[in-house]
Structures are given as C-alpha cells and as structure tokens.
Design a protein around this motif. Structure first.
Motif, mmCIF file in Angstrom:
data_model
loop_
_atom_site.group_PDB
_atom_site.id
_atom_site.type_symbol
_atom_site.label_atom_id
_atom_site.label_comp_id
_atom_site.label_asym_id
_atom_site.label_seq_id
_atom_site.Cartn_x
_atom_site.Cartn_y
_atom_site.Cartn_z
ATOM 1 N N ASP A 107 34.879 43.192 28.168
ATOM 2 C CA ASP A 107 35.581 41.936 28.420
ATOM 3 C C ASP A 107 36.340 42.068 29.728
ATOM 4 O O ASP A 107 36.779 43.168 30.093
ATOM 5 N N THR A 108 36.479 40.968 30.459
ATOM 6 C CA THR A 108 37.134 41.018 31.764
ATOM 7 C C THR A 108 38.351 40.095 31.810
ATOM 8 O O THR A 108 38.409 39.071 31.120
ATOM 9 N N ILE A 109 39.313 40.507 32.620
ATOM 10 C CA ILE A 109 40.456 39.665 32.986
ATOM 11 C C ILE A 109 40.433 39.534 34.503
ATOM 12 O O ILE A 109 40.394 40.543 35.217
ATOM 13 N N HIS A 110 40.431 38.306 34.974
ATOM 14 C CA HIS A 110 40.401 38.073 36.422
ATOM 15 C C HIS A 110 41.833 37.955 36.942
ATOM 16 O O HIS A 110 42.638 37.175 36.419
ATOM 17 N N ILE A 111 42.159 38.743 37.965
ATOM 18 C CA ILE A 111 43.451 38.651 38.639
ATOM 19 C C ILE A 111 43.223 38.027 40.006
ATOM 20 O O ILE A 111 42.491 38.576 40.840
ATOM 21 N N GLY A 112 43.837 36.892 40.229
ATOM 22 C CA GLY A 112 43.629 36.166 41.480
ATOM 23 C C GLY A 112 44.586 36.552 42.588
ATOM 24 O O GLY A 112 44.373 36.185 43.747
ATOM 25 N N ASP A 113 45.655 37.300 42.260
ATOM 26 C CA ASP A 113 46.645 37.663 43.271
ATOM 27 C C ASP A 113 46.112 38.761 44.181
ATOM 28 O O ASP A 113 45.294 39.590 43.786
ATOM 29 N N ALA A 114 46.626 38.755 45.415
ATOM 30 C CA ALA A 114 46.291 39.815 46.361
ATOM 31 C C ALA A 114 47.333 40.915 46.285
ATOM 32 O O ALA A 114 48.406 40.737 45.720
ATOM 33 N N GLY A 115 47.012 42.063 46.854
ATOM 34 C CA GLY A 115 47.954 43.173 46.883
ATOM 35 C C GLY A 115 47.318 44.435 46.339
ATOM 36 O O GLY A 115 46.109 44.476 46.058
ATOM 37 N N ASN A 116 48.135 45.458 46.189
ATOM 38 C CA ASN A 116 47.686 46.752 45.669
ATOM 39 C C ASN A 116 48.556 47.168 44.492
ATOM 40 O O ASN A 116 49.733 46.819 44.426
ATOM 41 N N VAL A 117 47.959 47.926 43.590
ATOM 42 C CA VAL A 117 48.636 48.304 42.353
ATOM 43 C C VAL A 117 49.709 49.358 42.638
ATOM 44 O O VAL A 117 49.440 50.358 43.308
ATOM 45 N N ALA A 118 50.921 49.108 42.134
ATOM 46 C CA ALA A 118 51.959 50.145 42.109
ATOM 47 C C ALA A 118 51.958 50.835 40.754
ATOM 48 O O ALA A 118 52.002 52.059 40.664
ATOM 49 N N PRO B 173 43.088 47.930 44.952
ATOM 50 C CA PRO B 173 43.223 46.486 45.182
ATOM 51 C C PRO B 173 43.384 45.739 43.869
ATOM 52 O O PRO B 173 42.715 46.041 42.873
ATOM 53 N N LEU B 174 44.265 44.770 43.872
ATOM 54 C CA LEU B 174 44.595 44.041 42.653
ATOM 55 C C LEU B 174 43.573 42.948 42.346
ATOM 56 O O LEU B 174 43.205 42.708 41.193
ATOM 57 N N HIS B 175 43.131 42.266 43.388
ATOM 58 C CA HIS B 175 42.321 41.054 43.213
ATOM 59 C C HIS B 175 40.934 41.370 42.641
ATOM 60 O O HIS B 175 40.275 42.313 43.060
ATOM 61 N N GLY B 176 40.514 40.582 41.653
ATOM 62 C CA GLY B 176 39.169 40.705 41.126
ATOM 63 C C GLY B 176 39.142 40.826 39.613
ATOM 64 O O GLY B 176 40.130 40.536 38.928
ATOM 65 N N ASP B 177 38.004 41.282 39.095
ATOM 66 C CA ASP B 177 37.801 41.379 37.649
ATOM 67 C C ASP B 177 38.120 42.787 37.160
ATOM 68 O O ASP B 177 37.530 43.777 37.607
ATOM 69 N N TRP B 178 39.064 42.863 36.223
ATOM 70 C CA TRP B 178 39.385 44.095 35.525
ATOM 71 C C TRP B 178 38.653 44.085 34.191
ATOM 72 O O TRP B 178 38.698 43.094 33.470
ATOM 73 N N MET B 179 37.970 45.175 33.868
ATOM 74 C CA MET B 179 37.110 45.194 32.686
ATOM 75 C C MET B 179 37.586 46.236 31.690
ATOM 76 O O MET B 179 37.902 47.372 32.066
ATOM 77 N N LEU B 180 37.643 45.854 30.419
ATOM 78 C CA LEU B 180 37.879 46.787 29.324
ATOM 79 C C LEU B 180 36.559 47.000 28.603
ATOM 80 O O LEU B 180 35.918 46.040 28.143
#
Length: 804
Positions: free
Chosen positions: A578-589, A649-656
């Motif tokens: 399953d995916t969650i789409h994050i539309g924000d830009a930036g990098n993960v802290a 990078p934060l933007h895009g599809d994160w998949m579990l």
C-alpha cells in the motif's frame, strides 16, 4: 503606531535581580494550562500540535507546532475553551538553549509611600489577584494574572516596573533544573578524562566535561557509532542492553561476530568502551552511553578493497560516526584514489546524505601527520637526515584527525601533530617509541576503560586502567560527536566538525617537546595549534551549541495516512503493498511509521517501508512469535535502521510492504500512517586563513577557493574578508559562485584607507542578490586584485556563511 511598538517592546525583556534580560520567543513552542478534565491528547489532536513535556508543579504543558503556524494555533487555542492560560516559550537572547516558561504569577514590591488603596487600584486595573504576601520583604506581594487580563504577565510586570509607586516587578519564569548528572558506574570516579576536579597528576583543564553534557543528553540509540578495530568482546557487560549492538561485522573472519580471536585482540574492546560503554551501575561508562555500537573487526591488512568494504558497510548500515584508532605500518603512506574516494563517500553520502563523521587517530610517533623532520639517533642511522612523514588516513580532508593531551592538560609526548590536526582529546602520557630516545620522565595518568573479558585482556579484571595513545583520544572524540548528533540529528558531518572545533578548549603548553624540542603548544591567528588542533574537545559546550542550532532551525512536520483494509496473502512472499503519497518537497529529518495490522501470529510477518527513491527499511522481521496483531509506532529510537532514511527526498510514493512468510494464520492491513519531519534549513560555514600575499599592480591578482560540502538552495549569504593593505582604493574583491556567477564585493573604493575587514551580505551588497536560489555546493572562489603600484597587502582570512 507608537503604542503598538511600545506594546511589542514590553514583551521583549523581563527584570530579574535589578537586571534587564532580553528575551526571544522560541519559534515553534507554546505552553498551556488546560482546564480540569481536558487531556493533553485532545489539545494535540484538535490543534495539530505535538506534546513535548509536562511541567507538573507549574501545571503547564509544552507543545510544538510548525513555526509559521505558531501564533495562529495559539489564537485558536485561546478561543477554543480548553485552556485557562496560553503563552509563548521564551529564552534569553544570549542563551537560546535555556528555555523559560512563563507562569501566571508576578512578584511586586511597592514603595513604602504607596497606600493600600493605591496598590489595589493599580493591580485591579491590570487584572491581578493577590495570592500571598512575600514574607520578610516589606510591601512585597505575589499576584496572579487572571484570564480577563488584556496582556500577558511579562508585559504587565514591565508596565508595573515603570510605575513610580513600584520598586520591583518580576514575572515568575520557570526554567529546567540541571542536575549535573553523575553515573553510578563503580569505576566512573577513576575516569578522569570524562570529568575531574583535580588530584594527583590531574589538571581540572584536562577533561572533556562529560557530566554537564549528560544533563542535556546521554546519547540516543538512533545514533550509531562504528568502531573499526581488531575486535570487540560483545560478551562484556558494557555492550549489553536493548538495541546496543547494530550491524556487527567481522571482515577478518568473514562473518558477523567480531569477537577477539588472537591473543592480543584487546585494542578494539577498549576503544568501544571509551566511546559508548553502556551505563550499567558497574564498571565504566562511555562518552555517549546511550548510543548504539556497530563493532567492526578489520583484517589487520589494508588495501583498496578493505577500505571500500569498511566504508560501504558503514554507509549501508546507517552509522552516524566511524572511529578508527589505527594507521599503517609505514612512515610515509599516501592514500590511493580508491581509498580517498571511499572515505569521501562515507563522509558525504553516509547517514542518509548528511555524512558519517569519520574520526581517525593522528598516531603515536611524535611526528607530523604530513611533514618533514631531520632524523637523528635511530639504530643503524635509519632513517637519517630530512625524512618525510605522512599518515595518509589522518591527513584526508574529510577526516577529523585527533591528537592526544595528557591528564595535566599538556601535549602527550608521543602524539603526532601538524596542520591536519582538528582537535585533541585526553589520553595517557609516555615517551614516544621513536628516536632519539626520551630519557626524562613524562607525567600523566592512563585512561580507564572496558577490557576483553577474562585473563586474556590487558588485565584480568575486565577493565584496564592504563589505556592510552591517540587510540584513546580518537573514540573520545567519536563519543562527543555522537552526543552532538543525539542532541541535533539534522547536522551534517561538516557541521559536527565545525562544532567540535568551535567549542574546543584552548589548552596551552609552553614547554618544549622533550624529544624534538618543538614548541607548538600555542595557537595561530586562525585559532589552530599544531599540537592541539583547535583545542581539547568540550562535550558540554559542543552539545550546547548543537542544541542552539537545533532551536534556531525552523522545521515542518507532514503527515499522511491510509486505511486500505487489505488482506495479507497467507504464506506468500509477494505479500500486499500500500502507498501513501506525500506531495510536499524537502528532505527527511526524522520519520515515524504507525501501523495497525490484525493477525493471529505476528511471527509470520515482515514489514518493509520503501521511500520514493527506492531505499528499503525493515520495520518488523518475523519477531513476536504467536502474539496477536501489530498496533505500534516505529521511530529512530525504537528502530534505529529508520535513521538511514534521513536525508531522503520527501516527495513521492511511500510504500508499506507486508509479507506473511509462514502457513496457516491470516491477517489484514487495516491502517498505517507516516509522520515525517522535514529537514530544517541549515547554516553552512567554511573559512580559511591563508595569509597570502596579494600581487602588487597585477590584474590577475590572488585567487583562493573554499568548498561548500552540501547542496541546497541559497537563502542568505555572508562573505567575510580580512585584508591587510595600506591603500584599499587599489583593490577589487570579487566572489565567484560554484555556477560561475560573479559578485563584485569591493571595487576600488575607500581611497587611502588601511585594511579591508568587513562582512558583505545580501542586505548591503546588491551584487550578491544574484546568488539567491543558486546551489550552495561546490567550489567558491575569492579573487583579490591590486590594480595600482606601490602599496602591498595580504589576504589574512576569508569565509562564507550560507543559509539554505
């Protein structure tokens, strides 16, 4: 407008003991006193805030929000009916790490001539209610600011301070206490290098002030210290504890148990203990006891492949710091291209792109890390005369090279030296094994640390009391670097280095070296000593600076969730995704993953998170046995491998990806959530002090280069120059960005004035505006040209501060 400015000014200071103390509001924090029956979870949920701490005695709760939303959230909180009191969180402007929490009380002392009626009239008009009289102080009272008051307690107290009937007016500001934490470990009193108050062969300037640093942090499990050495005795009590050992590796034995095997495999255990020995109540404690350990057994033979394998392991398994208390068995050893590249990759690509902090011991020959010595007195006259020394690993530009100081805050007689030394750290003292032999005694204590278990170690007690060399100084610095990253995990490796150097103590040694007669124990104009680098590391000051930079950084948290109610195929490696789409830009802290899975045997399950770039992290790997259901959150503290996603990078599809890898039991992925903190804007600082002569009457002039190590868009820029010259009207000074854009900073102005010592900023140097938005990474050039004859000068120092 004047009244508005006065109102604003009233909230920028408070009075304490007759002193006016300037205040700043923390950009992302506020406190509330909740009404009876209101839970902190309700405030956090309703106003999208994160609960940070509970101040029980003051009945206050601290919350964090995105900085740009703070005031709007506070206004909604005040109108929402859940709280009795809401306030900003403050700090003194000159000590931003010291949080001040405003309560609803004010102490006021009135002048003797103030009547009771006047006091009542003054306080009632400001919305104050009497709490109590201050015993022993005439005409002094404690008042409470009631909810109907139109101003906060700071402004009211300052208004009262200006009243001609008032002697004193102070708001009740709460501040966290500092306990000066002391471990209970039985040998800690002997660990003088961590903290001491003097004694035989001890200087109070000889320690790193770890106990005060521990009041701020004792280290986080998400920060992993890799110690590459001959072995590590993982059976030692100092390396036990949940999550203590991460990704062990034995390159000598080609397995994953880096245990001692040879009779003299004792060195690595001692180094591991110095850096991260766990706080257990017995034995010793490391500089960063709360951090995780990645023990790596090397083969003892160095070639290109071995260094690449070591650095690749450190990068792939998320080490935050790498400590290397070794060099090569040769006087002169330059690194191959593959070695240089491997170290550079670790220091820049490691830790999710922020860089692994790479620390090397300078060596124990009392010779330059990179330089020439006229040798005499060696057996068979070998070597003899001018001899070049080079410790290639310690000389690498991405490495923090560490020298050693003694328990008396002097140079350890054996310690290597040179311009490559970044910092020093305490260790033992003894004569070097090089020639001519030192015949005078040298004084100092040895370092107490963990030892190989049993009779095969340095001692039979599982602890050694006489460890030393730059081998001991190196993991001490690695431990301090780990504390820095525990306090502020968004720092780059270069920023950690700058903090270590900027906060180091400038110890001095005016005595000549007993072997070579050198006197390098003082500091040049750039603050550097060939013996001590930029000084002896100070753990407390370093962690304090790391926290200051963290508090000043504006961060944003983004969230995403999915409720797919997907069946998990039984005994099927394909599983379900399953995916969650994050539309924000930036990098993960930092990142937190919450999952809700219904399943009758969670030992069947493997959970893998995949970032938009394709990097995978296993959250759950068939543990838990026959327990039902997974309803929990994973973060870097509980699941250290998540720190590998920092910088992604934060933007895009994160998949579990959920796999059931055994037969019989069935389950469902009900819901999962992501909470990602975006990496804050950071400040990159680079500088040099070349002391280079500017060619007279030569349009080609002088060109110097500084390398900014990390990419990011330039938001602000400051260029500082220090030029000695007797006629600055002869000079042009030009900055060239990595993209080739030129910005003229100084163009033959100033006439016959002496010297050009100033900083150029966007606000006062229009030519710099063209650099806004460009990438900060790469080679920055400063060109200084003298276009007239006679007068001469030199470039003493220049530097850049780049906000991204």
């Amino acid at each position: 407008m004047a009244e508005e400015n006065h109102q604003e000014e009233l909230g920028r200071y408070f009075w304490r003991a007759g002193e006016r103390i300037a205040l700043a509001q923390l950009p992302d924090r506020f406190t509330v006193r909740m009404k009876r029956g209101i839970a902190q979870e309700k405030v956090a949920r309703d106003y999208h805030a994160t609960h940070r701490r509970r101040l029980r005695r003051q009945n206050l709760d601290e919350f964090a929000v995105d900085a740009e939303e703070r005031d709007a959230v506070m206004e909604r909180v005040r109108r929402g009916g859940d709280v009795e009191f809401a306030s900003h969180v403050y700090a003194p402007t000159d000590e931003p790490q010291a949080k001040l929490y405003l309560t609803d009380q004010i102490t006021v002392q009135f002048k003797p001539e103030a009547s009771d009626d006047e006091i009542e009239a003054i306080t009632t008009s400001l919305g104050l209610t009497l709490v109590k009289e201050l015993r022993g102080v005439p005409r002094a009272y404690v008042f409470r600011v009631e909810p109907q008051a139109t101003e906060n307690p700071i402004k009211i107290a300052n208004r009262l301070a200006g009243n001609d009937k008032v002697l004193l007016s102070e708001p009740n500001m709460a501040i966290a206490s500092r306990s000066h934490y002391t471990p209970a470990d039985t040998l800690f009193p002997d660990q003088w290098h961590l903290f001491n108050t003097g004694g035989p062969l001890l200087s109070t300037a000889g320690h790193i002030d770890a106990v005060h640093a521990w009041d701020l942090t004792r280290g986080e499990r998400s920060v992993i210290v890799a110690v590459a050495d001959d072995s590590c005795d993982l059976h030692h009590a100092d390396f036990q504890g949940l999550g203590k050992i991460v990704a062990p590796r034995d390159f000598a034995g080609q397995d994953f148990e880096p245990l001692p095997e040879l009779g003299d495999d004792n060195h690595g255990t001692a180094c591991c203990g110095i850096a991260v020995a766990e706080e257990t109540g017995t034995g010793v404690v490391g500089v960063a006891p709360g951090c995780a350990l990645m023990p790596i057994r090397t083969s003892g033979i160095i070639d290109d492949t071995s260094i690449e394998d070591l650095c690749d392991w450190v990068i792939e398994h998320g080490a935050s710091v790498m400590s290397c208390s070794w060099g090569v068995a040769a006087r002169y050893f330059s690194l191959s291209a593959r070695m240089r590249n491997a170290l550079h990759r670790a220091a820049t690509v490691g830790r999710g792109g922020r860089g692994c902090v790479v620390v090397f011991a300078a060596g124990n020959e009392n010779r330059p890390v990179n330089g020439m010595v006229t040798e005499t007195g060696w057996p068979n006259n070998q070597p003899s005369g001018p001899t070049r020394w080079l410790a290639g690993f310690a000389a690498h530009e991405d490495v923090i090279a560490v020298s050693a100081s003694s328990s008396l805050a002097t140079k350890s007689a054996y310690s290597n030296w040179g311009r490559e030394i970044a910092v020093c750290a305490p260790s033992n003292n003894r004569a070097p094994r090089t020639y001519p032999q030192v015949t005078v005694p040298v004084a100092g204590r040895g370092v107490v640390t963990s030892d190989r278990v049993g009779p095969s170690g340095y001692s039979s007690t599982d602890y050694t009391h006489d460890f030393g060399g730059t081998s001991s100084a190196c993991p001490t610095v690695a431990g301090v670097a780990a504390l820095i990253l525990s306090a502020n995990p968004i720092l780059t490796a270069q920023e950690v280095r700058s903090i270590l150097q900027a906060t180091a103590d400038k110890i001095l040694d005016h005595n000549p070296d007993p072997q070579l007669g050198n006197r390098f124990g003082t500091y040049n104009g750039a603050g550097h000593s060939q013996w001590f680098g930029f000084g002896r590391v100070n753990a407390f000051q370093a962690v304090t600076e790391a926290l200051r930079r963290l508090e000043g950084a504006v961060r944003q948290t983004v969230r995403g969730s999915s409720s797919p109610a997907l069946s998990i195929p039984d005994n099927d490696p394909d599983g379900t995704r399953d995916t969650i789409h994050i539309g924000d830009a930036g990098n993960v802290a930092s990142i937190k993953v919450s999952v809700d899975i219904s399943h009758a045997f969670i030992g069947d399950l493997r959970l893998t998170l995949t970032s938009p770039s394709g990097r995978q992290v296993v959250l759950h790997d068939r543990n838990g046995g026959s327990a039902d259901n997974i309803r929990r959150s994973y973060d870097a503290a509980s699941t250290p491998v998540l720190s590998a996603l920092a910088g992604e990078p934060l933007h895009g599809d994160w998949m579990l990806w959920v796999q059931d890898l055994a037969a019989s039991d069935l389950g469902t992925l009900l819901r999962w959530e992501l909470e990602i903190t975006i990496r804050a804007g950071t400040l990159v600082e680079v500088e040099e002090a070349p002391g280079a002569v500017i060619p007279d009457n030569n349009p080609l002039g002088l060109e110097r280069t500084l390398n900014a190590p990390e990419s990011g868009q330039i938001q602000d820029l400051q260029v500082s120059v220090d030029i000695t010259h007797t006629y600055i009207g002869d000079l042009t000074v030009t900055l060239v960005s990595p993209t080739g854009t030129q910005a003229v900073l100084h163009n033959r102005s100033g006439g016959f004035q002496d010297n050009l010592v100033r900083s150029f900023r966007f606000t006062d140097t229009p030519s710099l505006q063209a650099l806004r938005g460009q990438s900060s990474e790469g080679a920055w050039k400063l060109r200084v040209a003298d276009l007239e004859a006679v007068d001469v000068g030199k470039l003493n120092r220049w530097g850049l501060k780049i906000s991204r």
